[in-house]
Design a protein around this motif. Structure first.
Motif, PDB file in Angstrom:
ATOM      1  N   GLU A  91     -23.042  19.757 -54.548  1.00  0.00           N
ATOM      2  CA  GLU A  91     -23.935  18.627 -54.816  1.00  0.00           C
ATOM      3  C   GLU A  91     -24.320  18.580 -56.296  1.00  0.00           C
ATOM      4  OE1 GLU A  91     -28.592  17.836 -53.922  1.00  0.00           O
ATOM      5  OE2 GLU A  91     -27.360  18.391 -52.189  1.00  0.00           O
ATOM      6  N   ARG A  92     -24.659  19.738 -56.853  1.00  0.00           N
ATOM      7  CA  ARG A  92     -25.050  19.785 -58.264  1.00  0.00           C
ATOM      8  C   ARG A  92     -23.868  19.440 -59.176  1.00  0.00           C
ATOM      9  NH1 ARG A  92     -30.422  19.835 -59.051  1.00  0.00           N
ATOM     10  NH2 ARG A  92     -29.935  20.556 -61.135  1.00  0.00           N
ATOM     11  N   ILE A  93     -22.660  19.887 -58.808  1.00  0.00           N
ATOM     12  CA  ILE A  93     -21.471  19.566 -59.604  1.00  0.00           C
ATOM     13  C   ILE A  93     -21.194  18.059 -59.524  1.00  0.00           C
ATOM     14  CG2 ILE A  93     -18.954  19.825 -59.682  1.00  0.00           C
ATOM     15  CD1 ILE A  93     -19.355  22.771 -59.088  1.00  0.00           C
ATOM     16  N   SER A  94     -21.341  17.493 -58.338  1.00  0.00           N
ATOM     17  CA  SER A  94     -21.124  16.050 -58.165  1.00  0.00           C
ATOM     18  C   SER A  94     -22.141  15.230 -58.952  1.00  0.00           C
ATOM     19  CB  SER A  94     -21.214  15.674 -56.682  1.00  0.00           C
ATOM     20  OG  SER A  94     -20.191  16.307 -55.955  1.00  0.00           O
ATOM     21  N   ASP A  95     -23.342  15.794 -59.125  1.00  0.00           N
ATOM     22  CA  ASP A  95     -24.372  15.096 -59.902  1.00  0.00           C
ATOM     23  C   ASP A  95     -24.133  15.194 -61.400  1.00  0.00           C
ATOM     24  OD1 ASP A  95     -25.609  14.367 -57.572  1.00  0.00           O
ATOM     25  OD2 ASP A  95     -27.183  15.903 -57.689  1.00  0.00           O
ATOM     26  N   GLY A  96     -23.130  15.968 -61.807  1.00  0.00           N
ATOM     27  CA  GLY A  96     -22.771  16.039 -63.219  1.00  0.00           C
ATOM     28  C   GLY A  96     -23.307  17.253 -63.956  1.00  0.00           C
ATOM     29  N   ASP A  97     -23.873  18.217 -63.241  1.00  0.00           N
ATOM     30  CA  ASP A  97     -24.379  19.424 -63.902  1.00  0.00           C
ATOM     31  C   ASP A  97     -23.230  20.277 -64.426  1.00  0.00           C
ATOM     32  OD1 ASP A  97     -26.873  18.602 -63.223  1.00  0.00           O
ATOM     33  OD2 ASP A  97     -27.319  20.242 -61.846  1.00  0.00           O
ATOM     34  N   SER A  98     -23.480  20.973 -65.516  1.00  0.00           N
ATOM     35  CA  SER A  98     -22.492  21.921 -66.038  1.00  0.00           C
ATOM     36  C   SER A  98     -22.522  23.191 -65.176  1.00  0.00           C
ATOM     37  CB  SER A  98     -22.818  22.280 -67.487  1.00  0.00           C
ATOM     38  OG  SER A  98     -24.023  23.018 -67.544  1.00  0.00           O
ATOM     39  N   ASP A  99     -21.529  24.029 -65.360  1.00  0.00           N
ATOM     40  CA  ASP A  99     -21.471  25.270 -64.588  1.00  0.00           C
ATOM     41  C   ASP A  99     -22.709  26.123 -64.850  1.00  0.00           C
ATOM     42  OD1 ASP A  99     -19.052  24.327 -63.757  1.00  0.00           O
ATOM     43  OD2 ASP A  99     -17.845  25.868 -64.758  1.00  0.00           O
ATOM     44  N   GLU A 100     -23.099  26.216 -66.106  1.00  0.00           N
ATOM     45  CA  GLU A 100     -24.270  27.010 -66.477  1.00  0.00           C
ATOM     46  C   GLU A 100     -25.540  26.427 -65.858  1.00  0.00           C
ATOM     47  OE1 GLU A 100     -26.011  30.308 -68.013  1.00  0.00           O
ATOM     48  OE2 GLU A 100     -23.882  29.844 -68.029  1.00  0.00           O
ATOM     49  N   ALA A 101     -25.654  25.110 -65.826  1.00  0.00           N
ATOM     50  CA  ALA A 101     -26.829  24.468 -65.234  1.00  0.00           C
ATOM     51  C   ALA A 101     -26.893  24.734 -63.732  1.00  0.00           C
ATOM     52  CB  ALA A 101     -26.803  22.968 -65.513  1.00  0.00           C
ATOM     53  N   VAL A 102     -25.749  24.718 -63.068  1.00  0.00           N
ATOM     54  CA  VAL A 102     -25.716  25.006 -61.626  1.00  0.00           C
ATOM     55  C   VAL A 102     -26.167  26.433 -61.369  1.00  0.00           C
ATOM     56  CG1 VAL A 102     -24.213  25.229 -59.606  1.00  0.00           C
ATOM     57  CG2 VAL A 102     -23.921  23.295 -61.146  1.00  0.00           C
ATOM     58  N   LEU A 103     -25.629  27.371 -62.148  1.00  0.00           N
ATOM     59  CA  LEU A 103     -26.017  28.777 -61.972  1.00  0.00           C
ATOM     60  C   LEU A 103     -27.504  28.972 -62.268  1.00  0.00           C
ATOM     61  CD1 LEU A 103     -22.975  30.711 -63.479  1.00  0.00           C
ATOM     62  CD2 LEU A 103     -23.588  30.433 -61.076  1.00  0.00           C
ATOM     63  N   ASN A 104     -27.992  28.345 -63.322  1.00  0.00           N
ATOM     64  CA  ASN A 104     -29.415  28.460 -63.658  1.00  0.00           C
ATOM     65  C   ASN A 104     -30.293  27.894 -62.551  1.00  0.00           C
ATOM     66  OD1 ASN A 104     -28.955  29.732 -66.097  1.00  0.00           O
ATOM     67  ND2 ASN A 104     -28.972  27.828 -67.259  1.00  0.00           N
ATOM     68  N   TYR A 105     -29.869  26.786 -61.958  1.00  0.00           N
ATOM     69  CA  TYR A 105     -30.624  26.165 -60.871  1.00  0.00           C
ATOM     70  C   TYR A 105     -30.724  27.112 -59.681  1.00  0.00           C
ATOM     71  CZ  TYR A 105     -31.912  22.768 -57.277  1.00  0.00           C
ATOM     72  OH  TYR A 105     -32.545  22.115 -56.263  1.00  0.00           O
ATOM     73  N   ILE A 106     -29.619  27.717 -59.311  1.00  0.00           N
ATOM     74  CA  ILE A 106     -29.618  28.609 -58.144  1.00  0.00           C
ATOM     75  C   ILE A 106     -30.369  29.900 -58.457  1.00  0.00           C
ATOM     76  CG2 ILE A 106     -28.110  29.973 -56.640  1.00  0.00           C
ATOM     77  CD1 ILE A 106     -26.221  27.581 -56.636  1.00  0.00           C
ATOM     78  N   VAL A 107     -30.197  30.432 -59.656  1.00  0.00           N
ATOM     79  CA  VAL A 107     -30.912  31.655 -60.040  1.00  0.00           C
ATOM     80  C   VAL A 107     -32.412  31.403 -60.086  1.00  0.00           C
ATOM     81  CG1 VAL A 107     -31.314  33.251 -61.964  1.00  0.00           C
ATOM     82  CG2 VAL A 107     -28.993  32.751 -61.230  1.00  0.00           C
ATOM     83  N   SER A 108     -32.836  30.219 -60.499  1.00  0.00           N
ATOM     84  CA  SER A 108     -34.268  29.915 -60.549  1.00  0.00           C
ATOM     85  C   SER A 108     -34.884  29.909 -59.149  1.00  0.00           C
ATOM     86  CB  SER A 108     -34.511  28.569 -61.235  1.00  0.00           C
ATOM     87  OG  SER A 108     -34.064  27.500 -60.424  1.00  0.00           O
ATOM     88  N   ARG A 109     -34.095  29.642 -58.136  1.00  0.00           N
ATOM     89  CA  ARG A 109     -34.614  29.608 -56.777  1.00  0.00           C
ATOM     90  C   ARG A 109     -34.434  30.916 -56.019  1.00  0.00           C
ATOM     91  NH1 ARG A 109     -34.456  25.269 -58.956  1.00  0.00           N
ATOM     92  NH2 ARG A 109     -35.351  23.339 -58.258  1.00  0.00           N
ATOM     93  N   TYR A 110     -33.369  31.666 -56.306  1.00  0.00           N
ATOM     94  CA  TYR A 110     -33.060  32.884 -55.545  1.00  0.00           C
ATOM     95  C   TYR A 110     -33.172  34.162 -56.374  1.00  0.00           C
ATOM     96  CZ  TYR A 110     -31.373  29.788 -51.914  1.00  0.00           C
ATOM     97  OH  TYR A 110     -31.296  28.832 -50.938  1.00  0.00           O
ATOM     98  N   GLY A 111     -33.322  34.069 -57.672  1.00  0.00           N
ATOM     99  CA  GLY A 111     -33.434  35.250 -58.515  1.00  0.00           C
ATOM    100  C   GLY A 111     -32.069  35.741 -58.984  1.00  0.00           C
ATOM    101  N   GLU A 112     -32.100  36.703 -59.895  1.00  0.00           N
ATOM    102  CA  GLU A 112     -30.871  37.253 -60.489  1.00  0.00           C
ATOM    103  C   GLU A 112     -29.982  37.936 -59.462  1.00  0.00           C
ATOM    104  OE1 GLU A 112     -29.566  37.534 -63.742  1.00  0.00           O
ATOM    105  OE2 GLU A 112     -31.019  36.065 -64.424  1.00  0.00           O
ATOM    106  N   PHE A 113     -30.564  38.382 -58.351  1.00  0.00           N
ATOM    107  CA  PHE A 113     -29.795  39.095 -57.337  1.00  0.00           C
ATOM    108  C   PHE A 113     -28.686  38.241 -56.744  1.00  0.00           C
ATOM    109  CE2 PHE A 113     -29.120  40.701 -52.979  1.00  0.00           C
ATOM    110  CZ  PHE A 113     -28.706  41.975 -53.302  1.00  0.00           C
TER     111      PHE A 113
END
Length: 155
Positions: free
Chosen positions: A70-92
């Motif tokens: 969904e995030r890729i389809s919305d036009g997010d970069s790879d780094e933005a997608v990873l940052n989004y998921i890490v912000s919600r689930y943590g570095e783990f």
């Protein structure tokens, strides 16, 4: 016959990671799907913990795969997608954690503790090496020792 069985087994093993991603999750654009697969391979399944979300059949892994797509389809970069998921689930959630102060401390602390322990053992051993152990003999004990040594020399 044995070669055919081994070949069939090898083909089944090669297809194993493909079982996790359902056909309804796949993006229509092959380039976006390749990006989604690459990102999914970097993210840890929080249920399985030693599998990527790309390889896991857990419901949470499916939700994360859909979120990545969904995030890729919305036009997010790879780094933005990873940052989004890490912000919600943590570095783990990252299979390969980012190098930062926390990770350097996490991986460096055991090395520092071993070095500190080795250094303290070395200092302790050097301090003890020059000091005599036990106490001095009394005059009576010294006389008995001399008698014993004198008898040993005769025999």
């Amino acid at each position: 016959m044995m070669r055919r069985l081994l070949l069939a087994f090898a083909l089944l093993l090669m297809a194993a990671p493909a079982f996790a991603v359902n056909p309804d999750e796949v993006l229509a654009d092959p380039a976006l799907e390749a990006r989604a697969r690459a990102l999914s391979a970097e993210l840890r399944c929080m249920v399985c913990q030693n599998q990527s979300i790309d390889d896991s059949n857990a419901d949470l892994a499916k939700d994360l795969r859909l979120l990545v797509r969904e995030r890729i389809s919305d036009g997010d970069s790879d780094e933005a997608v990873l940052n989004y998921i890490v912000s919600r689930y943590g570095e783990f959630v990252l299979l390969k954690p980012r190098v930062g102060m926390k990770t350097v401390l996490l991986w460096g602390a055991p090395v520092l503790l071993v070095l500190a322990g080795g250094l303290s053992l070395l200092v302790f051993a050097r301090n003890r090496a020059g000091k005599p152990t036990g106490s001095k003999l009394t005059a009576d004990e010294q006389a008995k020792l001399s008698d014993l040594l004198g008898e040993d020399r005769i025999v």
